[in-house]
Design an enzyme around this catalytic site. Structure first.
Site, PDB file in Angstrom:
ATOM      1  N   TRP A   9       0.656  -0.555  -0.304  1.00 44.37           N
ATOM      2  CA  TRP A   9      -0.284  -0.033  -0.189  1.00 44.37           C
ATOM      3  C   TRP A   9       0.830   0.962  -0.205  1.00 44.37           C
ATOM      4  O   TRP A   9       1.536   1.276   0.532  1.00 44.37           O
ATOM      5  CB  TRP A   9      -0.794   0.240   1.032  1.00 44.37           C
ATOM      6  CG  TRP A   9      -1.462   0.992   1.567  1.00 44.37           C
ATOM      7  CD1 TRP A   9      -2.831   1.563   0.544  1.00 44.37           C
ATOM      8  CD2 TRP A   9      -2.072   1.769   2.562  1.00 44.37           C
ATOM      9  NE1 TRP A   9      -3.516   2.495   0.941  1.00 44.37           N
ATOM     10  CE2 TRP A   9      -3.304   2.500   2.240  1.00 44.37           C
ATOM     11  CE3 TRP A   9      -1.842   1.964   4.098  1.00 44.37           C
ATOM     12  CZ2 TRP A   9      -3.512   3.832   3.033  1.00 44.37           C
ATOM     13  CZ3 TRP A   9      -2.476   2.413   4.945  1.00 44.37           C
ATOM     14  CH2 TRP A   9      -3.155   3.372   4.163  1.00 44.37           C
TER      15      TRP A   9
ATOM     16  N   ASP B 180      -0.688  -6.129   9.520  1.00 40.47           N
ATOM     17  CA  ASP B 180      -1.780  -4.787   8.376  1.00 40.47           C
ATOM     18  C   ASP B 180      -3.188  -5.668   8.012  1.00 40.47           C
ATOM     19  O   ASP B 180      -2.894  -6.343   7.563  1.00 40.47           O
ATOM     20  CB  ASP B 180      -1.525  -3.862   7.233  1.00 40.47           C
ATOM     21  CG  ASP B 180      -2.535  -3.307   7.309  1.00 40.47           C
ATOM     22  OD1 ASP B 180      -4.104  -2.825   7.434  1.00 40.47           O
ATOM     23  OD2 ASP B 180      -1.794  -1.774   6.373  1.00 40.47           O
TER      24      ASP B 180
ATOM     25  N   ALA C 257      -6.840  -4.780   7.213  1.00 39.15           N
ATOM     26  CA  ALA C 257      -7.752  -3.904   6.262  1.00 39.15           C
ATOM     27  C   ALA C 257      -8.492  -4.369   6.184  1.00 39.15           C
ATOM     28  O   ALA C 257     -10.180  -4.092   5.974  1.00 39.15           O
ATOM     29  CB  ALA C 257      -6.757  -2.818   5.966  1.00 39.15           C
TER      30      ALA C 257
ATOM     31  N   LYS D 157     -13.879  -1.199   6.387  1.00 39.86           N
ATOM     32  CA  LYS D 157     -14.130  -1.816   5.242  1.00 39.86           C
ATOM     33  C   LYS D 157     -15.121  -2.638   5.506  1.00 39.86           C
ATOM     34  O   LYS D 157     -16.503  -2.616   4.959  1.00 39.86           O
ATOM     35  CB  LYS D 157     -12.838  -2.512   4.658  1.00 39.86           C
ATOM     36  CG  LYS D 157     -12.002  -1.239   3.329  1.00 39.86           C
ATOM     37  CD  LYS D 157     -10.964  -0.939   3.967  1.00 39.86           C
ATOM     38  CE  LYS D 157     -10.777   0.146   2.903  1.00 39.86           C
ATOM     39  NZ  LYS D 157      -9.355   0.998   3.460  1.00 39.86           N
TER      40      LYS D 157
HETATM   41  C1  LMR Z   1      -7.283   1.821  -0.661  1.00 39.82           C
HETATM   42  O1  LMR Z   1      -6.082   1.780  -0.316  1.00 39.82           O
HETATM   43  O2  LMR Z   1      -7.636   2.474  -2.073  1.00 39.82           O
HETATM   44  C2  LMR Z   1      -7.684   2.186   0.071  1.00 39.82           C
HETATM   45  O3  LMR Z   1      -6.985   1.734   1.548  1.00 39.82           O
HETATM   46  C3  LMR Z   1      -8.131   4.037   0.441  1.00 39.82           C
HETATM   47  C4  LMR Z   1      -6.673   4.724   1.135  1.00 39.82           C
HETATM   48  O4  LMR Z   1      -6.315   5.176   2.295  1.00 39.82           O
HETATM   49  O5  LMR Z   1      -5.908   4.641   0.347  1.00 39.82           O
END
Ligand code: LMR
Length: 393
Positions: free
Chosen positions: A126, A207, A209, A242
């Protein structure tokens, strides 16, 4: 002073949200930011969330401060949801400002405990993981993760890199539904990851999420639970954005499993300290919605049923897209879309191909060709499939 500030590059995912909004073309398709959308393109408030909010509105008689680490009811319910019951003697936790807040404070905690720790992150991960690490000036390295040929996990390369991690370093893992690729280790590979962490003495930061978006609430937590049982110290950053659909409420939690009760007490104190230094008290409304749902049998059952519908909708869209692409290309090279889990898949398209899909077909995905499966519906899947083929992916 303020004139000395350097311009900040906008976050790529959030910038794409703005670009999409400004596009006036009919039939535009948003596969950017990780937000669930139902077949009508809406991000609904879940039924159990509405019911819990009503209960809270009717019964809440004060908005005074709660506890610095959040309410015990919330922290206990979340620890159970994530860990499925665990030895409380090892467990410290603090409510956070969303999953991002938990990640940030996990890194702060690591820095307090071992300023020299190197954080090992998957390549890719991410983008905000990297951004936060760089902003904090923490050392990080990437480990190989995604195989662009198979669009699966390059497990041999990942394993080789993890076997070289130094004791006391931290390995950041995505507990399920890897963001941005959608490719995840298999159960026996997770066991090997735990072996590797045990052998090297590295500390996992997980993580989590997207629990409930992949193979189910318990199945998605399985790797985290296994690692929590086997490793002496484990950090977990979990988000409710989520799976409860409460993105803007910013409900998350940082859980730390410790080696001893003494270290648990030290960690609990450090977590309270960190909250105080950052924002004092964590937001309560989202956390209260979550604990109300998880502690009420009927609400919990209804929430689980709706979450399961969401998960199955995404799996159906994955299969439909893979099927359309099989028909259009006469090959099974896009079948990885069915094997990936969670909201995202990395398509493996070049930046030029991603740009072409945006320009010619008004299809928005993140520049690394991450697409949000939940941004699709049965009508837009064939449109996307054709655009993928026309872009020459
Ligand atoms: C994403 O990766 O799109 C989500 O986790 C939202 C974000 O905050 O980036």
């Amino acid at each position: 002073m303020l004139g000395n500030l350097k311009p900040q590059a906008p976050d790529k995912i959030l910038a794409l949200m703005g670009e999409f909004r400004a596009d006036t073309r009919q039939g535009k398709i948003d596969l950017g930011v990780g937000v669930y959308k139902d077949p009508n393109g809406l991000t609904p408030v879940m039924r159990a969330v509405k019911a819990a909010e009503k209960q809270i509105w009717e019964s809440q008689d004060s908005k005074s401060y709660t506890a610095l680490v959040g309410e015990a009811e919330y922290r206990d319910a979340m620890a159970d949801l994530v860990l499925g019951g665990t030895d409380k003697a090892r467990l410290a936790s603090a409510a956070s400002v969303g999953g991002t807040g938990a990640i940030r404070n996990a890194l702060e905690l690591i820095r307090m405990g071992n300023p020299d720790a190197v954080i090992h992150v998957s390549d890719p991960t991410w983008p905000n993981h990297i951004s936060i690490l760089e902003f904090m000036g923490m050392r990080y390295e990437t480990y190989p993760y995604f195989d662009n040929d198979t669009r699966g996990v390059d497990f041999e390369a990942m394993k080789a890199a993890l076997s070289r991690v130094k004791a006391g370093d931290v390995v950041l893992l995505h507990g399920c539904c890897h963001n941005p690729t959608g490719a995840n280790p298999l159960a026996d590979q997770w066991a090997e990851i735990a072996d590797m962490l045990e052998k090297t003495g590295a500390i996992p930061l997980i993580d989590l999420a997207y629990q409930g978006f992949g193979d189910g609430l318990d199945a998605d937590a399985e790797p985290t639970r296994m690692i929590a049982q086997r490793l002496p110290e484990v950090l977990i950053a979990a988000s409710c954005s989520k799976n409860f659909g409460i993105y803007r409420e910013r409900a998350g939690i940082l859980i730390a499993l410790t080696e001893s009760e003494k270290s648990r007490d030290l960690t609990q104190g450090a977590l309270a300290f960190l909250n105080r230094q950052t924002f004092s008290f964590p937001p309560d409304h989202g956390a209260r919605i979550v604990s109300t749902i998880l502690r009420d049998e009927a609400l919990r059952a209804d929430w689980k049923a709706e979450l399961e519908e969401v998960r199955r909708t995404m799996l159906g869209l994955r299969d439909q897209l893979a099927g359309e692409l099989r028909d259009l290309t006469g090959s099974d090279r896009f079948d990885f879309l069915s094997r990936h889990r969670g909201m995202f898949s990395r398509l493996g398209a070049s930046p030029e191909q991603v740009a072409k899909m945006k320009e010619e077909a008004a299809i928005y995905m993140v520049g690394d060709s991450r697409l949000n499966i939940a941004g699709l519906n049965r009508e837009s899947v064939p449109v996307l499939a054709r655009a993928i083929v026309e872009a020459g992916v």
